[in-house]
Design an enzyme around this catalytic site. Structure first.
Site, mmCIF file in Angstrom:
data_model
loop_
_atom_site.group_PDB
_atom_site.id
_atom_site.type_symbol
_atom_site.label_atom_id
_atom_site.label_comp_id
_atom_site.label_asym_id
_atom_site.label_seq_id
_atom_site.Cartn_x
_atom_site.Cartn_y
_atom_site.Cartn_z
ATOM 1 N N ASP A 9 3.496 9.302 -1.245
ATOM 2 C CA ASP A 9 2.332 8.564 -0.740
ATOM 3 C C ASP A 9 2.044 7.412 -1.692
ATOM 4 O O ASP A 9 2.069 7.611 -2.914
ATOM 5 C CB ASP A 9 1.107 9.505 -0.705
ATOM 6 C CG ASP A 9 0.188 9.228 0.470
ATOM 7 O OD1 ASP A 9 0.075 8.059 0.871
ATOM 8 O OD2 ASP A 9 -0.420 10.190 0.975
ATOM 9 N N HIS A 15 0.807 -1.224 0.000
ATOM 10 C CA HIS A 15 0.000 0.000 0.000
ATOM 11 C C HIS A 15 0.836 1.269 0.000
ATOM 12 O O HIS A 15 0.297 2.363 -0.127
ATOM 13 C CB HIS A 15 -0.955 -0.008 1.190
ATOM 14 C CG HIS A 15 -2.053 -1.014 1.020
ATOM 15 N ND1 HIS A 15 -3.299 -0.687 0.569
ATOM 16 C CD2 HIS A 15 -2.060 -2.354 1.191
ATOM 17 C CE1 HIS A 15 -4.040 -1.768 0.477
ATOM 18 N NE2 HIS A 15 -3.309 -2.802 0.859
#
Ligand code: GDG
Length: 477
Positions: free
Chosen positions: A366, A158
């Protein structure tokens, strides 16, 4: 996509947080996934025990069966606070200045993963597919293989995958990466993260990767895919029209007395670029005095990982920065930054997003960033706000109709804020429509089905390599 009977899903992740509350992006996505397909979600309970026994607590939460296990203090310190959050998280977010390399962390990480493998083993039935989530559990697949698990197994990361020269700073990096070859499928959000992984395994380990995305190392084959996670866009858009969202919208708009709201919503984490965001906003206040009293920045930042020192530091640094900026600029009836260290219910957040003329999503790095997608989903199609998005968020690969910025540049941020405030309705609508369509089409169920398609293999059988048409035409395009 072809419909067929899906196997039961065994999701394994560090924390299991099905149900309501302030959930992270991963939790929101997986709850939706398990509700749809059934199965078990296994992981750490978040609790400590004096002696690890492997006792599993089962619960049924909002239509999802969870199975959790307690960990010893030493595991929590070395595995979770240590290797996961003080070694891998900073390293994978390109912050080798913050990464701590301790043998005890690596040992604790390995031990905890062995414990997870041992504990989850009896829950896995022959036809299940196993899906391991994220950086806490990279070696789990290999531990399961060593315990004779033959099921299809996938891993999804992730967070970003770092460039090979950064990863090379991790002691025994190769040993960690090798364990990923135990999985049938390894997924990343973006082509950029996937390419960094390919660089490492090819250049440092001598693996080979074919154009179809299958990677081979010492006779082991794993399929690499880029599969960006989405949100439950329809549900979020509906939530933004709910009563709670509406009353939040009204309250926030009233408090602004005609000013425009800029909103940021982030876990309090150094990867999210909060200091740089405040500095960019400060720059805007200096550069555009005629506009500065027309805006308010609301930054919602619920604290996370408070046991880790770098998180304590970022928290106090942000408090100082917000105080300084407010002290320098505030007047009798206006405070430039509302800085809130508290979590809100999701329907409240949806109302806040909808009330905001600008969504400021400016992480330094991110994996994906779901806030960008939530902000878009929550907008009113007749009067949508503008998304300002860091080009270093994974989401930027899909969201090129946002105002893409360099979050390290205060000038870039300041210019983007001004451009967003002045953007004519027609342009706002055009950009938003394109973004909203992408968010709707590649939602969380698309992510789930796409990854599962890879994970299941052709008709649920045998090898996947070369056999399933890649739904992201040619992963390495
Ligand atoms: C990791 C990766 C990747 C935030 N404040 C509140 C609240 N939130 C929710 C947001 C959003 C989620 O937390 C944050 O998701 P992100 O994607 O932005 O970031 P991470 O938590 O770091 O997640 C990330 C993600 O995994 C999924 O793969 O996108 O790159 O770092 O949903 O709305 N939720 C509530 N109250 C809050 O105050 N209820």
């Amino acid at each position: 996509m072809e419909q067929r009977t899906m196997s039961r899903l065994i999701v394994i992740s560090n924390r299991v947080s099905a149900g309501g509350g302030a959930q992270g992006g991963l939790a929101v996505a997986l709850s939706a996934a398990l509700r749809e397909h059934g199965g078990i979600w296994f992981g750490w309970s978040g609790n400590e025990t004096s002696e690890f026994t492997g006792h599993i607590s089962f619960q049924r939460v909002d239509g999802v069966t969870t199975a959790t296990v307690d960990l010893e203090r030493q595991d929590i310190e070395e595995y979770y606070d240590g290797y996961a959050n003080r070694t891998l998280w900073p390293l994978f977010h390109y912050r080798i200045d913050l990464a701590e390399y301790e043998r005890s962390f690596a040992d604790g990480y390995q031990r905890a993963n062995e414990r997870f493998a041992e504990t989850v083993l009896p829950l896995i039935e022959d036809e299940d597919v196993v899906w391991v989530q994220d950086y806490h559990m990279i070696p789990l697949g290999r531990e399961l293989r060593q315990r004779k698990v033959r099921n299809r197994m996938g891993f999804f990361l992730h967070i970003p995958w770092p460039p090979k020269r950064l990863l090379a700073t991790l002691p025994d990096a190769q040993a960690l990466v090798e364990t990923l070859f135990a999985y049938d499928v390894v997924g990343f959000h973006t082509k950029e993260w996937l390419d960094s992984f390919v660089d490492f395994i090819c250049d440092e380990m001598g693996a080979t990767v074919r154009e179809d995305g299958s990677a081979t190392w010492k006779g082991q084959v794993t399929r690499l895919v880029a599969c960006p996670i989405g949100i439950d866009a329809k549900a979020f858009a509906e939530m933004a029209r709910s009563d709670v969202a509406h009353s939040t919208f009204e309250r926030v708009r009233e408090s602004l007395v005609g000013r425009s709201l800029i909103v940021g919503v982030d876990r309090l984490d150094y990867s999210k670029g909060l200091e740089e965001r405040f500095l960019g906003y400060e720059r805007f206040l200096f550069e555009y005095p005629e506009e500065r009293k027309e805006v308010v920045l609301l930054q919602i930042a619920p604290p996370s990982r408070g046991a880790v020192e770098s998180y304590q530091r970022i928290r106090s640094s942000l408090e100082g920065l917000a105080g300084r900026i407010n002290g320098a600029h505030a007047g009798l009836d206006w405070v430039p930054i509302r800085y809130v260290n508290q979590a809100y219910a999701r329907d409240v957040l949806a109302g806040v997003y909808r009330a905001a003329r600008i969504g400021l999503v400016t992480p330094l790095r991110d994996g994906m960033n779901l806030v960008a997608k939530e902000y878009v989903a929550a907008q009113d199609s007749d009067d949508p706000g503008v998304l300002i998005l860091s080009r270093f968020a994974g989401a930027a690969e899909q969201m090129s109709d946002a105002l893409l910025v360099n979050p390290f540049s205060a000038e870039d941020l300041s210019d983007a804020i001004r451009q967003a405030l002045r953007m004519p309705l027609q342009e706002r609508k055009a950009r938003w429509s394109a973004l909203a369509q992408g968010v709707r089409e590649r939602d969380v169920m698309w992510w789930l089905e796409t990854f599962r398609e890879w994970l299941e293999g052709p008709n649920g059988s045998g090898s996947i390599a070369g056999a399933v048409e890649n739904p992201l035409p040619l992963v390495r395009d």
